[in-house]
Design a protein around this motif. Structure first.
Motif, PDB file in Angstrom:
ATOM      1  N   SER A  75       0.506  -1.284  -0.038  1.00 59.92           N
ATOM      2  CA  SER A  75      -0.249   0.225   0.185  1.00 59.92           C
ATOM      3  C   SER A  75       0.916   1.387   0.005  1.00 59.92           C
ATOM      4  O   SER A  75       2.032   1.235   0.266  1.00 59.92           O
ATOM      5  CB  SER A  75      -1.010   0.156   1.279  1.00 59.92           C
ATOM      6  OG  SER A  75       0.374  -0.009   2.997  1.00 59.92           O
ATOM      7  N   ALA A  79       2.227   0.649  -2.971  1.00 60.32           N
ATOM      8  CA  ALA A  79       1.425   0.526  -4.086  1.00 60.32           C
ATOM      9  C   ALA A  79       1.060   1.169  -5.577  1.00 60.32           C
ATOM     10  O   ALA A  79       1.507   1.262  -6.365  1.00 60.32           O
ATOM     11  CB  ALA A  79      -0.097   0.932  -3.633  1.00 60.32           C
ATOM     12  N   THR A  96      -0.186  -2.427   4.417  1.00 58.29           N
ATOM     13  CA  THR A  96      -1.406  -2.461   4.865  1.00 58.29           C
ATOM     14  C   THR A  96      -1.620  -3.603   5.083  1.00 58.29           C
ATOM     15  O   THR A  96      -2.085  -4.466   4.951  1.00 58.29           O
ATOM     16  CB  THR A  96      -2.375  -1.156   4.597  1.00 58.29           C
ATOM     17  OG1 THR A  96      -2.189  -0.319   4.334  1.00 58.29           O
ATOM     18  CG2 THR A  96      -3.573  -1.779   5.499  1.00 58.29           C
ATOM     19  N   TYR A 139      -3.284  -3.122  -2.886  1.00 62.41           N
ATOM     20  CA  TYR A 139      -4.650  -2.943  -3.230  1.00 62.41           C
ATOM     21  C   TYR A 139      -4.220  -1.188  -4.673  1.00 62.41           C
ATOM     22  O   TYR A 139      -3.044  -1.291  -5.359  1.00 62.41           O
ATOM     23  CB  TYR A 139      -4.571  -0.804  -2.105  1.00 62.41           C
ATOM     24  CG  TYR A 139      -5.119  -1.384  -1.208  1.00 62.41           C
ATOM     25  CD1 TYR A 139      -6.304  -2.405  -1.060  1.00 62.41           C
ATOM     26  CD2 TYR A 139      -4.281  -1.585  -0.408  1.00 62.41           C
ATOM     27  CE1 TYR A 139      -6.194  -2.604   0.855  1.00 62.41           C
ATOM     28  CE2 TYR A 139      -4.068  -2.049   1.115  1.00 62.41           C
ATOM     29  CZ  TYR A 139      -5.165  -2.820   1.594  1.00 62.41           C
ATOM     30  OH  TYR A 139      -5.793  -3.572   2.900  1.00 62.41           O
ATOM     31  N   THR A 144      -5.025   2.950  -3.375  1.00 62.85           N
ATOM     32  CA  THR A 144      -4.457   4.235  -3.141  1.00 62.85           C
ATOM     33  C   THR A 144      -3.815   5.488  -3.223  1.00 62.85           C
ATOM     34  O   THR A 144      -3.729   6.205  -2.368  1.00 62.85           O
ATOM     35  CB  THR A 144      -2.860   3.583  -4.021  1.00 62.85           C
ATOM     36  OG1 THR A 144      -2.790   2.059  -4.304  1.00 62.85           O
ATOM     37  CG2 THR A 144      -1.832   4.141  -3.874  1.00 62.85           C
ATOM     38  N   ASP A 147      -6.047   6.572   0.253  1.00 61.47           N
ATOM     39  CA  ASP A 147      -4.976   6.390   1.126  1.00 61.47           C
ATOM     40  C   ASP A 147      -3.888   7.625   1.088  1.00 61.47           C
ATOM     41  O   ASP A 147      -2.912   7.762   1.800  1.00 61.47           O
ATOM     42  CB  ASP A 147      -3.923   5.151   1.499  1.00 61.47           C
ATOM     43  CG  ASP A 147      -5.028   3.824   1.669  1.00 61.47           C
ATOM     44  OD1 ASP A 147      -5.970   3.800   1.980  1.00 61.47           O
ATOM     45  OD2 ASP A 147      -4.710   2.840   1.439  1.00 61.47           O
TER      46      ASP A 147
END
Length: 199
Positions: A75, A79, A96, A139, A144, A147
């Motif tokens: 992540s 990611a 994550t 992800y 992403t 996040d």
């Protein structure tokens, strides 16, 4: 002596960038003694419990980490790298995990760990290829980006800007999915602000 399992195990080893697990060998039908014999004949090295690597292949750190910790999802910075949304190789690797996960062994590997609510853990999980061609769990682009926006202050502003710009330019972006994730994570207005400027 070549056994009936060699071809299958060779293809697993190749698909995983020189990494194979005893679980994968058993799934392919190889018995434990047959797999032990394969490991010995091919000179594979034990990386950790049940995980073996080909010493002649340059190790793919992400693929190896995934084999050792299958519940960790790549992540954030990692990611972004896997989705070509940054030029910077992630140092350290970031993953994550579910908030209830015991991440002690992962911490010992020097990995940057992000915790997420159990109901958010599966959201946006996808199978992504590393630069060496191994498949790992990470992800998707939209999760992403969410996040990234949620943790904006933790990112280098240049990395943030490049990731948003490259995402907006990407042909496979899915703004409807981005909106769904943003709504689920209660950051809809923040995502909308960033996208309004970028688009």
């Amino acid at each position: 002596m070549i056994t009936k399992y060699d071809k299958t195990l060779n293809s697993i080893l190749e698909a995983n960038a020189g990494i194979i697990t005893s679980a994968e060998a058993q799934e392919a039908g190889a018995t434990r003694p047959a797999f032990s014999d394969y490991v010995r004949r091919h000179g594979l090295e034990r990386a950790s419990r049940g995980v073996y690597i080909d010493p002649d292949v340059f190790p793919d750190e992400m693929a190896l980490l995934q084999k050792r910790f299958p519940k960790a999802a790549f992540s954030h910075e990692s990611a972004l790298y896997l989705h070509d949304l940054t030029d910077r190789e992630p140092m350290p690797i970031s993953v994550t995990v579910d908030s209830g996960y015991n991440a002690g062994p992962l911490k010992a590997q020097g990995v940057r760990i992000y915790y997420t609510k159990p109901e958010w853990y599966e959201m946006g999980l996808a199978e992504v290829e590393t630069p060496s061609g191994a498949k790992v769990r990470a992800y998707d682009k939209e999760r992403t980006i969410c996040d990234l926006i949620r943790k904006r202050t933790a990112f280098d502003p240049a990395v943030f800007r490049q990731a948003i710009r490259d995402y907006v330019r990407s042909r496979d972006k899915n703004l409807a999915r981005l909106s769904d994730y943003a709504r689920a994570m209660n950051i809809e207005s923040r995502v909308y602000e960033v996208m309004e400027v970028a688009l």
